[in-house]
Design a protein around this motif. Structure first.
Motif, PDB file in Angstrom:
ATOM      1  N   PRO A   9       0.820  -1.209   0.000  1.00  0.00           N
ATOM      2  CA  PRO A   9       0.000   0.000   0.000  1.00  0.00           C
ATOM      3  C   PRO A   9       0.846   1.247   0.000  1.00  0.00           C
ATOM      4  CG  PRO A   9       0.080  -0.889   2.211  1.00  0.00           C
ATOM      5  CD  PRO A   9       0.832  -1.862   1.335  1.00  0.00           C
ATOM      6  N   LEU A  10       0.332   2.304  -0.598  1.00  0.00           N
ATOM      7  CA  LEU A  10       1.097   3.530  -0.767  1.00  0.00           C
ATOM      8  C   LEU A  10       1.223   4.308   0.534  1.00  0.00           C
ATOM      9  CD1 LEU A  10      -0.321   4.723  -4.205  1.00  0.00           C
ATOM     10  CD2 LEU A  10       1.810   3.507  -3.743  1.00  0.00           C
ATOM     11  N   ARG A  11       0.178   4.299   1.359  1.00  0.00           N
ATOM     12  CA  ARG A  11       0.270   5.092   2.581  1.00  0.00           C
ATOM     13  C   ARG A  11       0.531   4.175   3.774  1.00  0.00           C
ATOM     14  NH1 ARG A  11      -5.523   5.164   1.886  1.00  0.00           N
ATOM     15  NH2 ARG A  11      -6.600   4.296   3.707  1.00  0.00           N
ATOM     16  N   PRO A  12       1.382   4.599   4.713  1.00  0.00           N
ATOM     17  CA  PRO A  12       1.687   3.762   5.877  1.00  0.00           C
ATOM     18  C   PRO A  12       0.454   3.590   6.749  1.00  0.00           C
ATOM     19  CG  PRO A  12       2.594   5.965   6.152  1.00  0.00           C
ATOM     20  CD  PRO A  12       2.080   5.884   4.742  1.00  0.00           C
ATOM     21  N   GLY A  13       0.326   2.389   7.309  1.00  0.00           N
ATOM     22  CA  GLY A  13      -0.810   2.121   8.185  1.00  0.00           C
ATOM     23  C   GLY A  13      -2.117   1.956   7.442  1.00  0.00           C
ATOM     24  N   GLY A  14      -2.048   1.816   6.128  1.00  0.00           N
ATOM     25  CA  GLY A  14      -3.259   1.723   5.338  1.00  0.00           C
ATOM     26  C   GLY A  14      -3.849   0.332   5.299  1.00  0.00           C
ATOM     27  N   SER A  15      -3.158  -0.661   5.791  1.00  0.00           N
ATOM     28  CA  SER A  15      -3.671  -2.028   5.781  1.00  0.00           C
ATOM     29  C   SER A  15      -3.722  -2.569   7.200  1.00  0.00           C
ATOM     30  CB  SER A  15      -2.784  -2.918   4.905  1.00  0.00           C
ATOM     31  OG  SER A  15      -1.465  -2.922   5.394  1.00  0.00           O
ATOM     32  N   ARG A  16      -4.475  -3.653   7.361  1.00  0.00           N
ATOM     33  CA  ARG A  16      -4.555  -4.297   8.669  1.00  0.00           C
ATOM     34  C   ARG A  16      -4.366  -5.801   8.504  1.00  0.00           C
ATOM     35  NH1 ARG A  16     -10.126  -3.951   7.308  1.00  0.00           N
ATOM     36  NH2 ARG A  16     -11.318  -5.828   7.892  1.00  0.00           N
ATOM     37  N   ILE A  17      -3.908  -6.451   9.562  1.00  0.00           N
ATOM     38  CA  ILE A  17      -3.666  -7.890   9.548  1.00  0.00           C
ATOM     39  C   ILE A  17      -4.735  -8.585  10.374  1.00  0.00           C
ATOM     40  CG2 ILE A  17      -2.023  -9.730  10.040  1.00  0.00           C
ATOM     41  CD1 ILE A  17      -1.065  -7.882   7.891  1.00  0.00           C
ATOM     42  N   GLU A  18      -5.409  -9.558   9.772  1.00  0.00           N
ATOM     43  CA  GLU A  18      -6.401 -10.364  10.468  1.00  0.00           C
ATOM     44  C   GLU A  18      -5.968 -11.823  10.427  1.00  0.00           C
ATOM     45  OE1 GLU A  18      -8.841  -9.230  12.121  1.00  0.00           O
ATOM     46  OE2 GLU A  18      -9.112  -7.176  11.397  1.00  0.00           O
ATOM     47  N   GLU A  19      -6.270 -12.569  11.493  1.00  0.00           N
ATOM     48  CA  GLU A  19      -5.888 -13.981  11.578  1.00  0.00           C
ATOM     49  C   GLU A  19      -7.142 -14.855  11.629  1.00  0.00           C
ATOM     50  OE1 GLU A  19      -3.802 -16.198  15.081  1.00  0.00           O
ATOM     51  OE2 GLU A  19      -2.217 -15.253  13.900  1.00  0.00           O
ATOM     52  N   TYR A  20      -7.166 -15.888  10.778  1.00  0.00           N
ATOM     53  CA  TYR A  20      -8.328 -16.763  10.687  1.00  0.00           C
ATOM     54  C   TYR A  20      -7.897 -18.220  10.780  1.00  0.00           C
ATOM     55  CZ  TYR A  20     -10.275 -12.480   8.670  1.00  0.00           C
ATOM     56  OH  TYR A  20     -10.654 -11.179   8.457  1.00  0.00           O
ATOM     57  N   ASP A  21      -8.808 -19.058  11.268  1.00  0.00           N
ATOM     58  CA  ASP A  21      -8.566 -20.489  11.336  1.00  0.00           C
ATOM     59  C   ASP A  21      -8.833 -21.099   9.956  1.00  0.00           C
ATOM     60  OD1 ASP A  21      -8.198 -22.983  13.093  1.00  0.00           O
ATOM     61  OD2 ASP A  21     -10.084 -23.389  12.047  1.00  0.00           O
ATOM     62  N   SER A  22      -7.830 -21.764   9.388  1.00  0.00           N
ATOM     63  CA  SER A  22      -7.952 -22.277   8.023  1.00  0.00           C
ATOM     64  C   SER A  22      -9.023 -23.366   7.926  1.00  0.00           C
ATOM     65  CB  SER A  22      -6.601 -22.823   7.541  1.00  0.00           C
ATOM     66  OG  SER A  22      -6.135 -23.845   8.403  1.00  0.00           O
ATOM     67  N   ALA A  23      -9.147 -24.211   8.958  1.00  0.00           N
ATOM     68  CA  ALA A  23     -10.156 -25.264   8.923  1.00  0.00           C
ATOM     69  C   ALA A  23     -11.563 -24.677   8.877  1.00  0.00           C
ATOM     70  CB  ALA A  23     -10.004 -26.176  10.136  1.00  0.00           C
ATOM     71  N   GLU A  24     -11.787 -23.602   9.615  1.00  0.00           N
ATOM     72  CA  GLU A  24     -13.107 -22.959   9.617  1.00  0.00           C
ATOM     73  C   GLU A  24     -13.381 -22.285   8.282  1.00  0.00           C
ATOM     74  OE1 GLU A  24     -15.807 -19.931  12.379  1.00  0.00           O
ATOM     75  OE2 GLU A  24     -13.732 -20.411  12.936  1.00  0.00           O
ATOM     76  N   LEU A  25     -12.347 -21.698   7.685  1.00  0.00           N
ATOM     77  CA  LEU A  25     -12.515 -21.086   6.366  1.00  0.00           C
ATOM     78  C   LEU A  25     -12.915 -22.136   5.329  1.00  0.00           C
ATOM     79  CD1 LEU A  25      -9.494 -18.588   6.198  1.00  0.00           C
ATOM     80  CD2 LEU A  25     -11.897 -18.051   6.602  1.00  0.00           C
ATOM     81  N   CYS A  26     -12.295 -23.312   5.410  1.00  0.00           N
ATOM     82  CA  CYS A  26     -12.631 -24.399   4.488  1.00  0.00           C
ATOM     83  C   CYS A  26     -14.074 -24.841   4.679  1.00  0.00           C
ATOM     84  CB  CYS A  26     -11.685 -25.584   4.703  1.00  0.00           C
ATOM     85  SG  CYS A  26     -10.010 -25.334   4.085  1.00  0.00           S
ATOM     86  N   GLU A  37      -2.121 -23.623   2.460  1.00  0.00           N
ATOM     87  CA  GLU A  37      -1.359 -23.005   1.374  1.00  0.00           C
ATOM     88  C   GLU A  37      -2.258 -22.695   0.183  1.00  0.00           C
ATOM     89  OE1 GLU A  37      -0.473 -25.651   3.057  1.00  0.00           O
ATOM     90  OE2 GLU A  37       1.311 -24.917   4.144  1.00  0.00           O
ATOM     91  N   GLN A  38      -3.187 -23.611  -0.121  1.00  0.00           N
ATOM     92  CA  GLN A  38      -4.104 -23.381  -1.237  1.00  0.00           C
ATOM     93  C   GLN A  38      -5.052 -22.215  -0.941  1.00  0.00           C
ATOM     94  OE1 GLN A  38      -5.723 -27.379  -1.424  1.00  0.00           O
ATOM     95  NE2 GLN A  38      -4.574 -27.855  -3.303  1.00  0.00           N
ATOM     96  N   LEU A  39      -5.471 -22.112   0.316  1.00  0.00           N
ATOM     97  CA  LEU A  39      -6.322 -20.979   0.693  1.00  0.00           C
ATOM     98  C   LEU A  39      -5.579 -19.663   0.533  1.00  0.00           C
ATOM     99  CD1 LEU A  39      -8.094 -22.332   3.925  1.00  0.00           C
ATOM    100  CD2 LEU A  39      -9.027 -22.190   1.611  1.00  0.00           C
ATOM    101  N   ALA A  40      -4.304 -19.654   0.914  1.00  0.00           N
ATOM    102  CA  ALA A  40      -3.493 -18.447   0.767  1.00  0.00           C
ATOM    103  C   ALA A  40      -3.373 -18.042  -0.696  1.00  0.00           C
ATOM    104  CB  ALA A  40      -2.116 -18.664   1.391  1.00  0.00           C
ATOM    105  N   ASP A  41      -3.196 -19.039  -1.593  1.00  0.00           N
ATOM    106  CA  ASP A  41      -3.094 -18.741  -3.024  1.00  0.00           C
ATOM    107  C   ASP A  41      -4.409 -18.173  -3.553  1.00  0.00           C
ATOM    108  OD1 ASP A  41      -0.501 -19.635  -3.054  1.00  0.00           O
ATOM    109  OD2 ASP A  41      -1.008 -21.666  -3.720  1.00  0.00           O
ATOM    110  N   LEU A  42      -5.534 -18.721  -3.078  1.00  0.00           N
ATOM    111  CA  LEU A  42      -6.829 -18.229  -3.531  1.00  0.00           C
ATOM    112  C   LEU A  42      -7.060 -16.785  -3.094  1.00  0.00           C
ATOM    113  CD1 LEU A  42      -9.057 -21.368  -2.786  1.00  0.00           C
ATOM    114  CD2 LEU A  42      -8.342 -20.533  -5.034  1.00  0.00           C
ATOM    115  N   VAL A  52       0.749 -18.407   5.702  1.00  0.00           N
ATOM    116  CA  VAL A  52       0.368 -19.526   6.565  1.00  0.00           C
ATOM    117  C   VAL A  52       1.168 -19.470   7.850  1.00  0.00           C
ATOM    118  CG1 VAL A  52       0.213 -22.024   6.757  1.00  0.00           C
ATOM    119  CG2 VAL A  52      -0.188 -20.906   4.543  1.00  0.00           C
ATOM    120  N   ALA A  53       0.485 -19.594   8.975  1.00  0.00           N
ATOM    121  CA  ALA A  53       1.127 -19.649  10.290  1.00  0.00           C
ATOM    122  C   ALA A  53       0.548 -20.846  11.035  1.00  0.00           C
ATOM    123  CB  ALA A  53       0.900 -18.356  11.065  1.00  0.00           C
TER     124      ALA A  53
END
Length: 293
Positions: A9-26, A37-42, A52-53
């Motif tokens: 992003p062009l401006r500092p602080g313009g993005s945020r980091i969110e953490e999700y459970d991959s099994a729940e996303l599936c 890894e496939q979810l990250a690619d999508l 991936v963490a």
């Protein structure tokens, strides 16, 4: 053109980091066999940087993706990137038959009856100003029972309406050049505070009808009430005079069903009409439809 490379992003602080459970996303997206890894690619295909963490996904949501508010929005992006047609179809675990809610079915019946009586349906905003539900109706204390918006953008949208009347009067004011009489109605929800519910609020389905013309038309709204009660096959009701300040003295009445007040009708006070810039005498009918469900 200047040869300067800028990384998004062009401006500092313009993005945020969110953490999700991959099994729940599936599970929620319907892609049960996908790896983190496939979810990250999508998500990367949808302009969402993901890493991936362990069993978690860290997703960087940039300033251009203001539509990402909740986890369900991320799940939707995964499904779009994967392709809706590629998601396997499965039968639901529960067998249910969809039916219309009783209150909506009754509301539609009342709408049809009011339309047959020559009234025109309107649809008004569910938000209004604090004064609209209190001072402008000559009931200053009524604002205490209204659900207030914490960060209203305009003075017109400060609280959730506790009555349908302000919207009806605003509609009458904007259409005062139309042929007379104006015969309007609305069947919709109002919201009031209720400490006994989980959300602290409660919705009620209300019916409101307004007559505006060269005469007040009190007999019209009174007859409309009788017609609706006849349609509902209700006989245990009556009206009794009220001292409600929104009505002209001696020209207002409460609607009593059994022993409980469910609404009111009457000729509006001139000061109320002046507040809403209505130059015609008006009579209104408003009552709660929930007791008839």
């Amino acid at each position: 053109s200047s040869g300067i490379n800028a990384e998004w992003p062009l401006r500092p602080g313009g993005s945020r980091i969110e953490e999700y459970d991959s099994a729940e996303l599936c599970l929620k997206s319907g892609i049960k066999t996908a790896t983190p890894e496939q979810l990250a690619d999508l998500l990367t295909k949808m302009c969402l940087r993901a890493s991936v963490a362990g069993e978690k996904l860290k997703v960087e949501i940039g300033p251009t993706r203001h539509d990402i508010l909740h986890q369900c929005d991320v799940e939707e992006d995964i499904a779009i990137a994967y392709g809706y047609n590629n998601i396997p179809q499965v039968l639901p675990d529960l067998y249910t038959i969809a039916v219309e809610q009783d209150v909506n079915k009754l509301s539609d019946s009342v709408r049809e009856e009011l339309a047959r009586c020559g009234f025109t349906e309107v649809l008004t905003f569910s938000l209004c100003s604090r004064d609209d539900v209190s001072v402008n109706l000559r009931i200053p204390e009524a604002v205490g029972g209204a659900v207030q918006i914490s960060n209203p953008k305009t003075f017109e949208f400060q609280v959730v309406r506790t009555t349908l009347l302000p919207g009806m009067l605003k509609t009458a004011s904007c259409n005062r050049n139309m042929p007379l009489p104006l015969k309007l109605f609305e069947v919709s929800d109002i919201v009031v505070k209720d400490t006994l519910t989980e959300t602290g609020t409660k919705n009620y389905r209300y019916v409101c009808a307004l007559f505006a013309g060269k005469t007040s038309g009190f007999e019209v709204v009174h007859g409309l009430l009788d017609r609706v009660m006849l349609m509902l096959d209700v006989k245990d009701y009556h009206i009794q005079q009220t001292s409600d300040p929104m009505f002209f003295p001696g020209r207002g009445a409460d609607i009593i069903l059994g022993t409980k007040k469910i609404g009111h009708l009457g000729i509006l006070h001139p000061e109320v009409l002046e507040k809403f810039d209505v130059t015609l005498p008006c009579s209104v009918l408003e009552f709660n439809l929930d007791p008839f469900v």
